[in-house]
Write an enzyme that holds these catalytic residues in place. Structure first.
Site, PDB file in Angstrom:
ATOM      1  N   LYS A   1      -0.015   4.259  -0.461  1.00  0.00           N
ATOM      2  CA  LYS A   1      -0.738   5.273   0.117  1.00  0.00           C
ATOM      3  C   LYS A   1      -0.457   6.539  -1.003  1.00  0.00           C
ATOM      4  O   LYS A   1      -0.317   6.373  -2.183  1.00  0.00           O
ATOM      5  CB  LYS A   1      -0.080   5.846   1.457  1.00  0.00           C
ATOM      6  CG  LYS A   1      -0.407   4.510   2.357  1.00  0.00           C
ATOM      7  CD  LYS A   1       0.075   4.879   3.962  1.00  0.00           C
ATOM      8  CE  LYS A   1      -0.038   3.560   4.581  1.00  0.00           C
ATOM      9  NZ  LYS A   1      -0.182   3.648   5.976  1.00  0.00           N
TER      10      LYS A   1
ATOM     11  N   GLU B   1      -5.724  -4.498  10.745  1.00  0.00           N
ATOM     12  CA  GLU B   1      -4.736  -3.317  10.903  1.00  0.00           C
ATOM     13  C   GLU B   1      -4.915  -2.389  12.158  1.00  0.00           C
ATOM     14  O   GLU B   1      -5.914  -1.304  12.004  1.00  0.00           O
ATOM     15  CB  GLU B   1      -4.787  -2.470   9.644  1.00  0.00           C
ATOM     16  CG  GLU B   1      -4.375  -2.903   8.366  1.00  0.00           C
ATOM     17  CD  GLU B   1      -3.383  -2.067   7.460  1.00  0.00           C
ATOM     18  OE1 GLU B   1      -2.354  -2.282   7.122  1.00  0.00           O
ATOM     19  OE2 GLU B   1      -4.169  -0.983   7.160  1.00  0.00           O
TER      20      GLU B   1
ATOM     21  N   GLU C   1      -6.959   5.181   7.465  1.00  0.00           N
ATOM     22  CA  GLU C   1      -6.736   6.594   7.017  1.00  0.00           C
ATOM     23  C   GLU C   1      -8.074   7.171   6.141  1.00  0.00           C
ATOM     24  O   GLU C   1      -8.296   8.592   6.452  1.00  0.00           O
ATOM     25  CB  GLU C   1      -5.713   6.719   6.143  1.00  0.00           C
ATOM     26  CG  GLU C   1      -4.292   6.404   7.083  1.00  0.00           C
ATOM     27  CD  GLU C   1      -2.794   6.074   6.397  1.00  0.00           C
ATOM     28  OE1 GLU C   1      -2.960   5.890   5.045  1.00  0.00           O
ATOM     29  OE2 GLU C   1      -2.281   5.384   7.193  1.00  0.00           O
TER      30      GLU C   1
ATOM     31  N   ASN D   1       1.016  -1.313   0.049  1.00  0.00           N
ATOM     32  CA  ASN D   1      -0.085  -0.160  -0.060  1.00  0.00           C
ATOM     33  C   ASN D   1       0.889   1.225   0.086  1.00  0.00           C
ATOM     34  O   ASN D   1       1.584   1.625   1.090  1.00  0.00           O
ATOM     35  CB  ASN D   1      -1.031   0.068   1.150  1.00  0.00           C
ATOM     36  CG  ASN D   1      -1.680   1.326   1.379  1.00  0.00           C
ATOM     37  OD1 ASN D   1      -1.880   2.105   0.520  1.00  0.00           O
ATOM     38  ND2 ASN D   1      -2.397   1.570   2.646  1.00  0.00           N
TER      39      ASN D   1
ATOM     40  N   HIS E   1      -9.705   1.495   4.787  1.00  0.00           N
ATOM     41  CA  HIS E   1      -8.362   1.665   5.289  1.00  0.00           C
ATOM     42  C   HIS E   1      -8.639   2.675   6.314  1.00  0.00           C
ATOM     43  O   HIS E   1      -9.352   3.826   6.210  1.00  0.00           O
ATOM     44  CB  HIS E   1      -7.178   2.309   4.285  1.00  0.00           C
ATOM     45  CG  HIS E   1      -5.825   2.354   4.831  1.00  0.00           C
ATOM     46  ND1 HIS E   1      -5.643   2.990   5.835  1.00  0.00           N
ATOM     47  CD2 HIS E   1      -5.101   1.280   4.998  1.00  0.00           C
ATOM     48  CE1 HIS E   1      -4.359   2.898   6.328  1.00  0.00           C
ATOM     49  NE2 HIS E   1      -3.899   1.575   5.793  1.00  0.00           N
TER      50      HIS E   1
ATOM     51  N   SER F   1       3.084  -1.349  10.849  1.00  0.00           N
ATOM     52  CA  SER F   1       4.690  -1.374  11.120  1.00  0.00           C
ATOM     53  C   SER F   1       5.221  -2.637  10.723  1.00  0.00           C
ATOM     54  O   SER F   1       6.225  -3.393  11.608  1.00  0.00           O
ATOM     55  CB  SER F   1       4.851  -1.031  12.516  1.00  0.00           C
ATOM     56  OG  SER F   1       4.262   0.406  12.702  1.00  0.00           O
TER      57      SER F   1
ATOM     58  N   GLY G   1       2.099   2.677  10.794  1.00  0.00           N
ATOM     59  CA  GLY G   1       2.992   4.075  10.803  1.00  0.00           C
ATOM     60  C   GLY G   1       3.658   4.346  12.009  1.00  0.00           C
ATOM     61  O   GLY G   1       4.282   5.470  12.137  1.00  0.00           O
TER      62      GLY G   1
END
Ligand code: PGA
Length: 262
Positions: free
Chosen positions: A15, A176, A100, A13, A98, A222, A182
């Site tokens: 992003k 996730e 985000e 991914n 996701h 991560s 991250g």
């Protein structure tokens, strides 16, 4: 537990990276070359929308995925990208829900459900993201202290509402945890295994045991070349959804070779 799904799925991914097509082509070209002898793992790269069709022409060892899609196939929806368009450009996969997208664009379980249905209608496979916001369910050593967060159950049942059994063959579920994305602070393989069992239990309740065992459960948050294999081996994950590390060709290809060495 017998895993019905044998081929691991590793999803990159990217992003909103990189910022130029030139860099994107270098990255995809290097990944394509780096994994050319790998047959036993399914690898999917998910670049930003504008690079998809160009990158499609460059790859054959890896599959193409998008990071999001709209819930209609066409119409007056300025700025949106439909699943039918993604399919036409050569995408096999799309990431849906996701965290985000939830955080920055207000995606709800209802929206995610509409997007999943539209993706399947267009013939795409979906990677549905789920995960709790906070690490409340863990003790100080990082182990689950209770059942996985009920939020996960709501996310799965909300996302899958109204979807019939045959559709489930086109879905993978990526655990996730938001706190792990991250942050350099991944979940433990034990956490991943607990959530995998929890996801299977939810799917058994919603559908049946056969379906529950056939859906791949991935881990993301991560991940890197040092920890990747442990999520597969000890966490029993059926694959990984990789963010930051997928932008580094060496790191990403080593993650895959470490998994293959298991
Ligand atoms: P990360 O991102 O690997 O950079 O933590 C994972 C993701 O957001 O899918």
């Amino acid at each position: 537990m017998e895993d019905a799904v044998n081929k691991k799925l590793i999803v990159a991914n990217w992003k909103t990276n990189p910022t130029t097509l030139r860099e994107a082509r270098i990255l995809s070209g290097s990944i394509e070359a780096g994994v050319k002898s790998i047959k036993d793992v399914e690898i999917v790269i998910c670049p930003p929308f504008p690079y998809l069709s160009n990158i499609k022409r460059q790859i054959s060892n890896v599959k193409l995925g998008a990071q999001n899609c709209f819930w209609e196939q066409s119409g007056a929806y300025t700025g949106e990208v439909s699943p039918a368009m993604l399919k036409d450009l050569g995408c096999d996969y799309v990431i849906i829900g996701h965290s985000e997208r939830k955080k920055h664009f207000g995606e709800t379980n209802e929206i995610i459900n509409k997007k999943l249905k539209a993706a399947f209608k267009a013939g795409l496979s979906a990677i549905l993201c789920i995960g709790e916001d906070r690490r409340d369910s863990f003790d100080r050593r990082g182990h689950w202290t209770k059942e996985p967060d009920p939020e996960i159950k709501d996310q799965i049942s909300g996302a899958l509402a109204g979807l019939r059994k045959p559709r489930l063959s086109k879905i993978s579920i990526a655990y996730e945890p938001v706190w792990a994305i991250g942050t350099g602070n991944p979940a433990t393989p034990d956490d991943v295994f607990s959530v995998k069992l929890f996801v299977r239990k939810i799917l058994s309740e919603l559908y049946d045991r056969k379906i529950a065992d056939s859906v791949r459960v991935l881990y993301g948050g991560s991940t890197d070349k040092k920890n990747a294999a442990s999520f597969i081996k000890d966490g029993r994950a059926d694959g990984l959804l990789v963010g930051g590390a997928s932008l580094d060709v060496e790191e990403f290809t080593e993650m895959i070779t470490n998994i293959l060495r298991l």
